[in-house]
Structures are given as C-alpha cells and as structure tokens.
Design a protein around this motif. Structure first.
Motif, PDB file in Angstrom:
ATOM      1  N   TRP A  41       0.740  -1.273   0.508  1.00  0.00           N
ATOM      2  CA  TRP A  41      -0.146  -0.205   0.031  1.00  0.00           C
ATOM      3  C   TRP A  41       0.677   1.006   0.174  1.00  0.00           C
ATOM      4  CZ3 TRP A  41      -4.926  -1.572  -1.218  1.00  0.00           C
ATOM      5  CH2 TRP A  41      -5.559  -2.567  -0.642  1.00  0.00           C
ATOM      6  N   PRO A  42       1.202   1.855  -0.905  1.00  0.00           N
ATOM      7  CA  PRO A  42       1.887   2.926  -1.240  1.00  0.00           C
ATOM      8  C   PRO A  42       1.312   4.215  -0.010  1.00  0.00           C
ATOM      9  CG  PRO A  42       1.085   2.601  -3.339  1.00  0.00           C
ATOM     10  CD  PRO A  42       0.696   1.275  -2.160  1.00  0.00           C
ATOM     11  N   GLU A  43       2.299   5.196   0.626  1.00  0.00           N
ATOM     12  CA  GLU A  43       1.661   6.017   0.883  1.00  0.00           C
ATOM     13  C   GLU A  43      -0.077   6.946  -0.467  1.00  0.00           C
ATOM     14  OE1 GLU A  43       0.842   8.402   3.902  1.00  0.00           O
ATOM     15  OE2 GLU A  43       2.108   6.407   3.638  1.00  0.00           O
ATOM     16  N   SER A  44       0.742   7.076  -1.403  1.00  0.00           N
ATOM     17  CA  SER A  44      -0.250   7.972  -1.677  1.00  0.00           C
ATOM     18  C   SER A  44      -0.408   7.025  -3.678  1.00  0.00           C
ATOM     19  CB  SER A  44      -0.498   9.311  -2.426  1.00  0.00           C
ATOM     20  OG  SER A  44       0.620   9.853  -2.731  1.00  0.00           O
ATOM     21  N   LEU A  45      -1.455   7.187  -4.100  1.00  0.00           N
ATOM     22  CA  LEU A  45      -1.344   6.540  -5.961  1.00  0.00           C
ATOM     23  C   LEU A  45      -1.365   8.098  -6.722  1.00  0.00           C
ATOM     24  CD1 LEU A  45      -3.942   3.677  -6.266  1.00  0.00           C
ATOM     25  CD2 LEU A  45      -1.366   3.766  -5.536  1.00  0.00           C
ATOM     26  N   PRO A  46      -0.435   7.469  -7.829  1.00  0.00           N
ATOM     27  CA  PRO A  46      -0.716   9.444  -8.569  1.00  0.00           C
ATOM     28  C   PRO A  46      -1.842  10.030  -9.690  1.00  0.00           C
ATOM     29  CG  PRO A  46       0.379   7.621  -9.921  1.00  0.00           C
ATOM     30  CD  PRO A  46      -0.234   6.796  -8.032  1.00  0.00           C
ATOM     31  N   GLU A  47      -2.410  10.778  -8.664  1.00  0.00           N
ATOM     32  CA  GLU A  47      -3.682  11.826  -9.398  1.00  0.00           C
ATOM     33  C   GLU A  47      -3.901  11.393 -10.517  1.00  0.00           C
ATOM     34  OE1 GLU A  47      -4.940  14.826  -6.547  1.00  0.00           O
ATOM     35  OE2 GLU A  47      -4.073  13.763  -4.188  1.00  0.00           O
ATOM     36  N   ASP A  48      -3.716  11.720 -11.219  1.00  0.00           N
ATOM     37  CA  ASP A  48      -3.617  12.265 -13.038  1.00  0.00           C
ATOM     38  C   ASP A  48      -3.318  11.620 -13.973  1.00  0.00           C
ATOM     39  OD1 ASP A  48      -0.892  11.591 -12.212  1.00  0.00           O
ATOM     40  OD2 ASP A  48       0.045  14.022 -13.600  1.00  0.00           O
ATOM     41  N   VAL A  76     -12.254  10.988 -13.716  1.00  0.00           N
ATOM     42  CA  VAL A  76     -13.484  10.227 -13.184  1.00  0.00           C
ATOM     43  C   VAL A  76     -13.208   9.469 -12.975  1.00  0.00           C
ATOM     44  CG1 VAL A  76     -15.364   9.411 -14.917  1.00  0.00           C
ATOM     45  CG2 VAL A  76     -14.951  12.511 -14.431  1.00  0.00           C
ATOM     46  N   SER A  77     -11.746   8.395 -13.726  1.00  0.00           N
ATOM     47  CA  SER A  77     -11.528   7.288 -13.172  1.00  0.00           C
ATOM     48  C   SER A  77     -11.278   6.937 -11.714  1.00  0.00           C
ATOM     49  CB  SER A  77     -10.519   6.718 -13.995  1.00  0.00           C
ATOM     50  OG  SER A  77      -9.214   6.762 -13.576  1.00  0.00           O
ATOM     51  N   ARG A  78     -10.739   7.664 -11.407  1.00  0.00           N
ATOM     52  CA  ARG A  78      -9.952   8.281  -9.829  1.00  0.00           C
ATOM     53  C   ARG A  78     -11.137   8.281  -9.287  1.00  0.00           C
ATOM     54  NH1 ARG A  78      -7.835  12.615  -6.323  1.00  0.00           N
ATOM     55  NH2 ARG A  78      -7.536  11.789  -4.591  1.00  0.00           N
ATOM     56  N   TRP A  79     -12.497   8.591  -9.572  1.00  0.00           N
ATOM     57  CA  TRP A  79     -13.650   8.585  -8.613  1.00  0.00           C
ATOM     58  C   TRP A  79     -14.442   7.329  -8.658  1.00  0.00           C
ATOM     59  CZ3 TRP A  79     -12.464  11.129  -3.727  1.00  0.00           C
ATOM     60  CH2 TRP A  79     -11.778  11.564  -4.351  1.00  0.00           C
ATOM     61  N   GLU A  80     -14.826   6.745  -9.850  1.00  0.00           N
ATOM     62  CA  GLU A  80     -15.176   6.081 -10.833  1.00  0.00           C
ATOM     63  C   GLU A  80     -14.470   4.527  -9.655  1.00  0.00           C
ATOM     64  OE1 GLU A  80     -16.615   5.396 -14.401  1.00  0.00           O
ATOM     65  OE2 GLU A  80     -18.363   6.465 -13.625  1.00  0.00           O
ATOM     66  N   SER A  81     -13.404   4.489  -9.909  1.00  0.00           N
ATOM     67  CA  SER A  81     -12.895   3.420  -9.409  1.00  0.00           C
ATOM     68  C   SER A  81     -12.801   3.405  -7.425  1.00  0.00           C
ATOM     69  CB  SER A  81     -11.209   3.864  -9.557  1.00  0.00           C
ATOM     70  OG  SER A  81     -10.537   2.560  -9.027  1.00  0.00           O
ATOM     71  N   LEU A  82     -12.681   4.332  -7.051  1.00  0.00           N
ATOM     72  CA  LEU A  82     -13.042   4.326  -5.879  1.00  0.00           C
ATOM     73  C   LEU A  82     -14.595   3.861  -5.769  1.00  0.00           C
ATOM     74  CD1 LEU A  82     -10.879   7.916  -4.846  1.00  0.00           C
ATOM     75  CD2 LEU A  82     -11.050   5.490  -3.455  1.00  0.00           C
ATOM     76  N   ASN A  83     -15.544   4.451  -6.379  1.00  0.00           N
ATOM     77  CA  ASN A  83     -16.597   3.706  -6.434  1.00  0.00           C
ATOM     78  C   ASN A  83     -17.146   2.393  -6.638  1.00  0.00           C
ATOM     79  OD1 ASN A  83     -19.962   4.558  -5.947  1.00  0.00           O
ATOM     80  ND2 ASN A  83     -19.887   4.988  -7.856  1.00  0.00           N
ATOM     81  N   PHE A  84     -16.327   2.097  -7.586  1.00  0.00           N
ATOM     82  CA  PHE A  84     -16.801   0.331  -7.501  1.00  0.00           C
ATOM     83  C   PHE A  84     -15.746  -0.209  -6.135  1.00  0.00           C
ATOM     84  CE2 PHE A  84     -13.621  -3.325  -9.425  1.00  0.00           C
ATOM     85  CZ  PHE A  84     -15.141  -3.859  -9.852  1.00  0.00           C
ATOM     86  N   TYR A  85     -15.058   0.244  -5.571  1.00  0.00           N
ATOM     87  CA  TYR A  85     -14.765  -0.209  -4.414  1.00  0.00           C
ATOM     88  C   TYR A  85     -15.941  -0.270  -3.200  1.00  0.00           C
ATOM     89  CZ  TYR A  85     -10.683  -0.646  -7.647  1.00  0.00           C
ATOM     90  OH  TYR A  85      -9.869  -0.848  -8.389  1.00  0.00           O
ATOM     91  N   SER A  86     -16.175   0.708  -3.587  1.00  0.00           N
ATOM     92  CA  SER A  86     -17.958   1.161  -2.887  1.00  0.00           C
ATOM     93  C   SER A  86     -18.461   0.525  -2.884  1.00  0.00           C
ATOM     94  CB  SER A  86     -17.732   2.431  -2.756  1.00  0.00           C
ATOM     95  OG  SER A  86     -16.293   3.751  -2.279  1.00  0.00           O
ATOM     96  N   LEU A  87     -18.584  -0.050  -4.032  1.00  0.00           N
ATOM     97  CA  LEU A  87     -19.597  -0.760  -3.754  1.00  0.00           C
ATOM     98  C   LEU A  87     -20.054  -2.151  -3.924  1.00  0.00           C
ATOM     99  CD1 LEU A  87     -20.886   0.489  -7.833  1.00  0.00           C
ATOM    100  CD2 LEU A  87     -22.636   1.388  -5.595  1.00  0.00           C
ATOM    101  N   ASP A 181      -4.282  -4.933 -16.992  1.00  0.00           N
ATOM    102  CA  ASP A 181      -4.377  -3.272 -17.388  1.00  0.00           C
ATOM    103  C   ASP A 181      -2.988  -2.249 -16.743  1.00  0.00           C
ATOM    104  OD1 ASP A 181      -4.510  -0.489 -19.042  1.00  0.00           O
ATOM    105  OD2 ASP A 181      -6.715  -0.613 -18.390  1.00  0.00           O
ATOM    106  N   ASP A 182      -2.136  -2.416 -17.493  1.00  0.00           N
ATOM    107  CA  ASP A 182      -1.100  -1.815 -17.431  1.00  0.00           C
ATOM    108  C   ASP A 182      -0.700  -0.323 -17.352  1.00  0.00           C
ATOM    109  OD1 ASP A 182       0.636  -4.268 -17.209  1.00  0.00           O
ATOM    110  OD2 ASP A 182       0.972  -4.274 -19.323  1.00  0.00           O
ATOM    111  N   ARG A 183      -2.117   0.330 -18.443  1.00  0.00           N
ATOM    112  CA  ARG A 183      -1.930   1.746 -17.590  1.00  0.00           C
ATOM    113  C   ARG A 183      -2.140   1.438 -16.606  1.00  0.00           C
ATOM    114  NH1 ARG A 183      -6.695   1.542 -22.324  1.00  0.00           N
ATOM    115  NH2 ARG A 183      -7.429  -0.175 -21.012  1.00  0.00           N
ATOM    116  N   LEU A 184      -2.888   0.876 -15.627  1.00  0.00           N
ATOM    117  CA  LEU A 184      -3.165   1.156 -14.239  1.00  0.00           C
ATOM    118  C   LEU A 184      -2.092   0.868 -13.210  1.00  0.00           C
ATOM    119  CD1 LEU A 184      -6.748  -0.620 -14.154  1.00  0.00           C
ATOM    120  CD2 LEU A 184      -5.970   1.660 -15.226  1.00  0.00           C
ATOM    121  N   HIS A 185      -2.407   1.419 -11.961  1.00  0.00           N
ATOM    122  CA  HIS A 185      -0.977   1.359 -11.131  1.00  0.00           C
ATOM    123  C   HIS A 185      -1.279   0.043 -10.529  1.00  0.00           C
ATOM    124  CE1 HIS A 185       0.794   0.711  -6.838  1.00  0.00           C
ATOM    125  NE2 HIS A 185       1.405   2.632  -7.258  1.00  0.00           N
TER     126      HIS A 185
END
Ligand SMILES: [Fe+2]
Ligand SMILES: [Fe+2]
Lengths: 303, 93
Positions: A41-48, A76-87, A181-185
C-alpha cells in the motif's frame, strides 16, 4: 421442501453438487493467502493517472464524455474506481449477512463447509476494498434501500443467491480487465487480480446453486410467478449497472451539474453498450439455464 | 434563527410536497393525484428499483447528499413523511 439445497428424489443432483463443493474447497485451501500482508500500500497513488480502464468508464463513448479532456476523464476514473470498490464493500455486506443467516441451517447443511471459505474470503475482500477507499479517497455511501421483493416466499433463497451471483459476475467483468491493465497502478491491478482469483470459485458455486434452486422452483411455481422472478432479476441487473453512474463521482471529479451528467449518461445510446458489456456473462448464464426467456434488459430510466 | 418545524402545513413544506408529488406523478402517469398520506411502498409507487432516481431527485432539489445509513424505508412511506424528514428546513439553509 427437500432437507437441503441440492437433494432431489434420486439423490443424483446431490452427488454432483457435492463433487463441485469438494473441488472448490480444495482450490480454496490451495490458493489461501494472507491479505493483511500480501498487498503493497503506497502512501499515495498518482492522482492524474488512469485508475480504471478508460473503456470501462460510464462516460466511455458518450456524447458528454467526448466533450471532456483526457485529464478530466482521468479524474473521473479515479473517483469511479473508488465508487466501484465502495459498491463492493456494500455488496459484500449483503452477501455476508445472507450467508451467515443460512450457514448450518438444515436446508444448507451440504454447502455449509464451503460457506465458511466464502465468508472468510469475503471478509478479507471487504477489508482490502475498504482499505483502498480509505487510503486513497473515501467510501461512497450505500445508495441501495431494501424494499420488499416480488412477494414469492418460496423463491427467497433463489433470489438471494441470484442477486449475489449477479453482483459477483458484474464485479468480475471489471476485475478481469483491470487486473491485467498495465495503464493502471500496480496496486490497482493487484487488488483486481487477487479478487478475480477468488471470485472465479465463488461464481462457479453461485452458478451451481442458482441453477439447482431454480430447477426446484420450476416444479412448484406457475409460469406467472417464474416470469415475475425473471422480471425482478432483470430490474435488479439494470439498477446494479446504473449504480455505477453516480453524481457523487462526477462531483468529486470536478464536473459541473453532476445530476444532469447522470441523466445524460443514462439517456445516451452508449450506455446500452456499457450495459451489454457489464452484463453479458450473467445474462447468457441466465438464458442458458432457462431462468430468463430472453436476453432483453429493461432500459435505463434517466429521470 | 428561523424555527424548524415538521408540520406539513408550512409554506416550505407545501413547496416540498408539490415537488415530491409532481415527481412521483411523472413516474406513475396512471394516477391523477397522490394523497400525501398514501402508503407509497404498499401501493408500489416507490420500489427499490425506482428508489435511486428518487433519491437523486431529492438530493438535487435540496442540494444535500442523503446518507442512507441514517434513514430507513419508513422515512419514505408517505409524501408527508418524506417532506418532514428531508425537506423541512430547505428554505432555512
Ligand atoms: Fe469478493
Ligand atoms: Fe465472492
């Protein structure tokens, strides 16, 4: 009603189901891992960066999505990813509640040993999904409210396991793609990959359970009631897909008029393609098992 | 500070009730009117599947995110209850 989930008059179904359960238990033991030490778990993930595969975004190919810059879509992908894990967090809460209500009851004597594995694994999934949200954003609140179902008490178990299966199949569409998907962290890939690994067993179980429970209902319910179950589950699929289309996500991503964005997405023809992509596997299972008479899902309702 | 009230007869609530009734009537064009005390769940005006849209309409109208952790289906049983629970202090925000 037969004394357990799988018994029929000949006991033949019982044997087949038991073989599947034994195989899943063996696989579950073989693949066992410690989630609390597995992840980095890195401290943070790149936001952009991309946090979700762009082809899986609710805005993908929509007229509104085409007006946004790549920077906005990445937000949008950042917050949609978070919404997906929330669901996932909220869906797992329902799953655990329903399984715990049934484990070691007479009717579920046979699958109870396997339920222990699922319950243990889902507790761990909920932990890593929640951890991801809390580390890198927030857990979005639950938007589902439990009102009464179709009012066919004999179908209670069938509907519960159908809902759980539909939920797991939808999630797995995202996990399968995002896990490689290699585009993702790497952490995002890993969470999706690890979940996909466990869910392939849960889905195998869910499919067996749902097929058996429906076969039993076909002997006891009339055509009208079976059609009502189909209608209910298709509506459930529709609302599950549409729960990804979230004004809170659009607001967090900095888009103006987030409720208007949601309506525009739901009304866009591209949302039908999105629906087909997300539901393809679960709908074809339901059709093959003759639980659905066709593959038509009710349209999204933007208002 | 303006007084907060749950009474459905205040000016704010009249507007709120009209908003809710108008919204629900577009969902159920077979109905001519909706009594503010009609049981919306029993009469299937609201079900779990149409509920999310209604929730978002309420949020947009009030400008506030509604957390379902703090509410129950009972809060949505009649138009009066919805207005009392979610709209009573809109005008005072
Ligand atoms: Fe899971
Ligand atoms: Fe699962």
């Amino acid at each position: 009603m037969p004394p357990d989930l799988a018994a029929d008059a000949t006991g033949a179904t019982d044997e087949r189901f038991k073989t599947v359960l034994d195989r899943l238990i063996t696989m579950s033991q073989r693949d066992y891992y410690d989630p609390y030490t597995l992840f980095d778990w890195p401290e943070s993930l790149p936001e952009d960066a991309w946090w979700m595969s762009p082809e899986l975004l609710t805005l993908h190919n929509t007229e509104y999505g085409k007006t946004l810059t790549e920077k906005q879509l990445r937000a949008v992908s950042r917050w949609e990813s978070l919404n997906f894990y929330s669901l996932n967090v909220h869906g797992i809460r329902e799953l655990l509640t329903e399984m715990i209500a049934r484990i070691h009851t007479d009717e579920f004597a046979l699958p109870s040993e396997y339920f222990h594995h699922v319950i243990g694994e889902e507790n761990e999934h909920m932990w890593f999904f929640a951890k991801f949200c809390l580390n890198y954003g927030r857990i979005y609140p639950n938007r589902a409210m439990a009102f009464a179902g179709p009012g066919i008490p004999e179908a209670d178990h069938f509907l519960v396991f159908s809902r759980l299966l539909i939920f797991e199949e939808i999630v797995d569409v995202f996990n399968q793609k995002m896990g490689v998907d290699d585009r993702l962290h790497p952490t995002i890939q890993q969470v999706n990959q690890v979940h996909h690994q466990d869910e392939s067993r849960h889905i195998a179980f869910g499919r067996q359970a749902v097929a058996l429970l429906h076969a039993r209902l076909r002997d006891t319910l009339g055509q009208g009631e079976l059609a009502e179950l189909e209608r209910y589950l298709k509506q459930y699929m529709r609302s599950s897909v549409d729960s990804m289309v979230s004004p809170a996500v659009y607001r967090d991503a900095g888009l103006p008029e987030p409720y208007q964005v949601r309506r525009a997405v739901l009304a866009d023809p591209a949302h039908e393609d999105y629906t087909r992509t997300v539901l393809r596997r679960s709908v074809s299972f339901m059709v093959n098992e003759k639980i659905f008479s066709d593959d038509r899902i009710p349209p999204a309702c933007p208002n | 500070m303006p007084e907060l009230t749950n009474e459905p007869t205040t000016a704010t609530n009249t507007v709120g009730i009209a908003f809710i009734v108008d919204y629900l009537l577009t969902k159920r064009p077979d109905l001519d009117s909706i009594d503010p005390d009609l049981d919306l769940i029993e009469s299937r005006v609201l079900d779990s599947l149409g509920f999310v849209n209604f929730l978002y309409a309420l949020e947009e109208h009030t400008g506030r995110e509604i957390s379902l952790d703090q509410v129950s289906p009972e809060d949505f049983r009649t138009v009066n209850r919805i207005a009392a629970r979610f709209l009573h202090d809109v005008a005072n925000d």
